[in-house]
Design a protein around this motif. Structure first.
Motif, short mmCIF file in Angstrom:
data_model
loop_
_atom_site.label_atom_id
_atom_site.label_comp_id
_atom_site.label_asym_id
_atom_site.label_seq_id
_atom_site.Cartn_x
_atom_site.Cartn_y
_atom_site.Cartn_z
N VAL A 11 12.00 0.36 8.13
CA VAL A 11 11.84 1.78 7.83
C VAL A 11 13.23 2.38 7.88
CG1 VAL A 11 10.81 3.97 8.50
CG2 VAL A 11 9.50 1.84 8.76
N THR A 12 13.68 2.90 6.76
CA THR A 12 15.01 3.49 6.64
C THR A 12 14.85 5.00 6.62
OG1 THR A 12 15.78 1.57 5.41
CG2 THR A 12 17.11 3.58 5.26
N GLN A 13 15.46 5.66 7.60
CA GLN A 13 15.40 7.11 7.69
C GLN A 13 16.71 7.69 7.19
OE1 GLN A 13 12.67 9.13 8.80
NE2 GLN A 13 13.98 10.53 7.68
N LEU A 14 16.64 8.39 6.08
CA LEU A 14 17.78 9.15 5.59
C LEU A 14 17.60 10.58 6.11
CD1 LEU A 14 17.74 7.57 2.07
CD2 LEU A 14 19.34 7.07 3.91
N THR A 15 18.53 11.45 5.85
CA THR A 15 18.46 12.79 6.40
C THR A 15 17.10 13.44 6.21
OG1 THR A 15 20.82 13.03 5.99
CG2 THR A 15 19.58 15.05 6.39
N ASP A 16 16.56 13.38 5.02
CA ASP A 16 15.30 14.07 4.71
C ASP A 16 14.36 13.20 3.89
OD1 ASP A 16 16.92 14.08 2.50
OD2 ASP A 16 16.94 16.24 2.24
N LEU A 17 14.44 11.90 4.07
CA LEU A 17 13.61 10.97 3.32
C LEU A 17 13.37 9.71 4.15
CD1 LEU A 17 12.54 10.76 0.28
CD2 LEU A 17 14.45 9.20 -0.05
N THR A 18 12.12 9.27 4.19
CA THR A 18 11.77 8.05 4.90
C THR A 18 11.31 7.00 3.89
OG1 THR A 18 11.09 9.32 6.84
CG2 THR A 18 10.29 7.05 6.68
N VAL A 19 11.97 5.82 3.91
CA VAL A 19 11.62 4.73 3.02
C VAL A 19 11.08 3.58 3.86
CG1 VAL A 19 12.43 3.11 1.26
CG2 VAL A 19 13.46 5.40 1.42
N ALA A 20 9.81 3.21 3.61
CA ALA A 20 9.18 2.08 4.28
C ALA A 20 9.22 0.89 3.32
CB ALA A 20 7.74 2.44 4.65
N GLN A 21 9.56 -0.27 3.85
CA GLN A 21 9.78 -1.45 3.02
C GLN A 21 9.10 -2.67 3.62
OE1 GLN A 21 13.88 -2.62 3.08
NE2 GLN A 21 13.67 -4.09 1.43
N THR A 22 8.40 -3.42 2.78
CA THR A 22 7.76 -4.65 3.20
C THR A 22 7.60 -5.56 1.98
OG1 THR A 22 5.86 -5.61 4.37
CG2 THR A 22 5.41 -3.78 2.86
N HIS A 23 7.35 -6.83 2.24
CA HIS A 23 7.01 -7.72 1.12
C HIS A 23 5.57 -7.46 0.69
CE1 HIS A 23 7.44 -11.09 -1.56
NE2 HIS A 23 6.41 -11.73 -1.01
N GLY A 24 4.68 -7.33 1.65
CA GLY A 24 3.30 -6.98 1.36
C GLY A 24 2.28 -8.04 1.72
N HIS A 25 2.70 -9.29 1.81
CA HIS A 25 1.74 -10.37 2.07
C HIS A 25 1.04 -10.20 3.41
CE1 HIS A 25 5.40 -11.66 4.06
NE2 HIS A 25 4.75 -12.66 4.65
N LEU A 26 1.74 -9.69 4.42
CA LEU A 26 1.13 -9.52 5.75
C LEU A 26 0.13 -8.37 5.78
CD1 LEU A 26 4.28 -10.12 7.99
CD2 LEU A 26 2.42 -11.73 7.45
N LEU A 27 0.16 -7.53 4.76
CA LEU A 27 -0.77 -6.40 4.65
C LEU A 27 -1.88 -6.69 3.64
CD1 LEU A 27 1.88 -3.56 4.84
CD2 LEU A 27 0.23 -4.21 6.61
N GLY A 28 -1.95 -7.91 3.15
CA GLY A 28 -3.06 -8.34 2.30
C GLY A 28 -3.12 -7.66 0.95
N ILE A 29 -1.96 -7.37 0.34
CA ILE A 29 -1.99 -6.62 -0.92
C ILE A 29 -2.59 -7.39 -2.09
CG2 ILE A 29 -0.12 -5.08 -0.22
CD1 ILE A 29 1.71 -6.65 -2.16
N ASN A 30 -2.78 -8.70 -1.93
CA ASN A 30 -3.48 -9.45 -2.97
C ASN A 30 -4.93 -8.99 -3.11
OD1 ASN A 30 -1.21 -11.24 -2.12
ND2 ASN A 30 -2.04 -12.51 -3.75
N PHE A 31 -5.46 -8.38 -2.05
CA PHE A 31 -6.87 -8.02 -2.00
C PHE A 31 -7.11 -6.52 -2.03
CE2 PHE A 31 -6.07 -11.98 0.28
CZ PHE A 31 -6.74 -12.86 -0.57
#
Length: 172
Positions: free
Chosen positions: A68-88
């Motif tokens: 999770v990258t916090q810029l002054t006024d913006l939060t960017v969350a980053q993941t590959h996705g496999h651990l969150l089951g995005i195939n399903f």
């Protein structure tokens, strides 16, 4: 809100050359460069200096699963996705992004470019820079420019040309 520009790539699967080429082209010229996993490169590779990188299901070593990258006024969350089951489905990805209070959530794994919004969060999959899947058989990465009113998402090919059929603007 400030204006930010990001480059997002994913799923390079051992193609170090293209990661280096994108890094050389944009480092110091954009606010952030993200790689959403499945690089198949060592976590200790100096190529990662200046790039936010997460672990994919084909990566081994000391990569974080989530950033999770916090810029002054913006939060960017980053993941590959496999651990969150995005195939399903995207329920777990969406919930995780909400928990992070993310303005942008970027992910990979599916090798398919996608942009969608739920609540305040803009979700972006840059596709695969090396092994595309699905109806768009083009090796792509994404360039995102965001300000208080809108986000502009352009997909670019390996020769750094805009793939116009996928370009879009999303209101914030």
């Amino acid at each position: 809100m400030a204006k930010y520009t990001f480059v997002i790539m994913s799923d390079s699967h051992g193609d170090r050359h293209i990661v280096q080429e994108i890094k050389d082209r944009y480092l110091g010229k954009v606010d952030m460069i993200f790689h959403n996993g499945d690089s198949e490169l060592p976590a200790s590779d100096p190529i990662w200096e200046g790039i936010q990188v997460v672990c994919g299901n084909c990566d081994f070593g000391d990569y974080p699963d989530y950033l999770v990258t916090q810029l002054t006024d913006l939060t960017v969350a980053q993941t590959h996705g496999h651990l969150l089951g995005i195939n399903f489905g995207f329920e777990h990805l969406d919930l995780w992004a909400q928990e992070q209070d993310a303005d942008i959530c970027t992910y990979g794994h599916l090798h398919r470019p996608a942009v969608w919004k739920n609540g305040k969060t803009l979700f972006i999959n840059p596709g695969s820079i090396s092994q595309p899947r699905g109806e768009i058989n083009e090796r792509l990465y994404a360039m995102v420019t965001i300000d208080a009113k809108k986000a502009k998402i352009d997909y670019l090919t390996r020769d750094h040309k805009i793939y116009p059929a996928l370009s879009q603007e999303v209101r914030r």
